[in-house]
Scaffold this motif. Structure first.
Motif, short mmCIF file in Angstrom:
data_model
loop_
_atom_site.label_atom_id
_atom_site.label_comp_id
_atom_site.label_asym_id
_atom_site.label_seq_id
_atom_site.Cartn_x
_atom_site.Cartn_y
_atom_site.Cartn_z
N UNK A 1 0.65 -1.20 0.12
CA UNK A 1 0.00 -0.05 0.20
C UNK A 1 0.94 1.29 0.08
N UNK A 2 0.46 2.33 -0.62
CA UNK A 2 1.24 3.49 -0.78
C UNK A 2 0.06 4.59 -0.67
N UNK A 3 0.68 5.65 0.15
CA UNK A 3 -0.01 6.97 0.32
C UNK A 3 0.74 8.23 -0.38
N UNK A 4 -0.02 9.04 -1.11
CA UNK A 4 0.80 10.39 -1.70
C UNK A 4 0.61 11.27 -0.44
N UNK A 5 1.59 11.91 0.02
CA UNK A 5 1.55 12.97 0.96
C UNK A 5 1.77 14.35 0.55
N UNK A 6 1.23 15.34 1.29
CA UNK A 6 1.56 16.70 0.81
C UNK A 6 1.54 17.56 2.08
N UNK A 7 2.70 17.49 2.60
CA UNK A 7 2.81 17.95 3.82
C UNK A 7 2.37 16.99 4.96
N UNK A 8 1.48 17.67 5.48
CA UNK A 8 0.97 16.94 7.03
C UNK A 8 -0.52 16.06 6.38
N UNK A 9 -0.71 16.40 5.33
CA UNK A 9 -1.92 15.95 4.51
C UNK A 9 -1.63 14.64 3.80
N UNK A 10 -2.23 13.52 4.02
CA UNK A 10 -1.98 12.17 3.45
C UNK A 10 -3.18 11.51 2.80
N UNK A 11 -3.29 11.15 1.37
CA UNK A 11 -4.26 10.66 0.67
C UNK A 11 -4.56 9.36 1.18
N UNK A 12 -5.78 8.86 0.90
CA UNK A 12 -5.93 7.40 1.15
C UNK A 12 -4.87 6.27 0.47
N UNK A 13 -4.68 5.33 1.40
CA UNK A 13 -3.76 4.19 0.71
C UNK A 13 -4.26 3.65 -0.58
N UNK A 14 -3.47 3.39 -1.45
CA UNK A 14 -3.89 2.71 -2.64
C UNK A 14 -3.02 1.29 -2.63
N UNK A 15 -3.84 0.29 -2.80
CA UNK A 15 -3.26 -0.95 -2.94
C UNK A 15 -2.57 -1.38 -4.13
N UNK A 16 -1.45 -1.84 -4.04
CA UNK A 16 -0.49 -1.81 -5.34
C UNK A 16 0.11 -3.55 -5.40
N UNK A 17 0.23 -3.91 -6.49
CA UNK A 17 0.98 -5.10 -6.79
C UNK A 17 2.64 -4.50 -6.54
N UNK A 18 3.19 -5.77 -6.14
CA UNK A 18 4.60 -5.42 -5.91
C UNK A 18 5.72 -6.46 -6.62
#
Length: 145
Positions: free
Chosen positions: A13-30
């Motif tokens: 899972x990864x989340x894109x973050x902008x400062x203290x704000x973090x978007x919902x986690x995205x499920x990804x293949x690895x």
């Protein structure tokens, strides 16, 4: 190199973050093994690319080869060792008669392959956004090595 079956067995899972704000986690293949990283999305069509693919590079100081011969356009997000998005670009699909090529990456902890439009939808900006990654399989591999 032999064709690997897909999807690859690990997910993260990864989340894109902008400062203290973090978007919902995205499920990804690895992709963790050298063969998975090299093959990445080859042998797949656009319909089979259902979720982002994270390519874990073995070390930021080591060159890692990725074979690009996809049948569809893909956006690439490069992430450095600090988790900062260092570069984004679109890898165009391979056209009939085009030669296959291998891209070597260095100075990146990992790359995330996403459908075209992902960066625009999430308003991703190089050097301004970071990525928070949760990867149990990669952490386990690091403990073994």
């Amino acid at each position: 190199m032999q064709q690997l079956s897909f999807p690859f067995s690990n997910k993260c899972y990864f989340s894109v973050c902008d400062g203290n704000r973090s978007y919902a986690p995205v499920e990804a293949e690895e992709a963790i093994t050298t063969a998975e990283i090299y093959q990445s999305l080859n042998y797949r069509n656009q319909f089979q690319f259902r979720k982002p693919l994270v390519l874990h590079f073995p070390g930021v100081d080591q060159q890692t080869a990725v074979w690009f011969g996809y049948s569809f356009d893909v956006e690439v997000i490069l992430v450095d060792a600090t988790g900062t998005i260092s570069k984004t670009f679109t890898m165009p699909k391979r056209r009939e008669g085009d030669a296959l090529f291998v891209q070597f990456f260095i100075d990146c902890a990992y790359a995330i392959l996403v459908p075209v439009g992902f960066c625009k939808k999430w308003n991703i900006r190089e050097q301004q956004h970071t990525v928070k990654l949760t990867s149990f399989a990669f952490l386990q591999k690091q403990k073994i090595s």
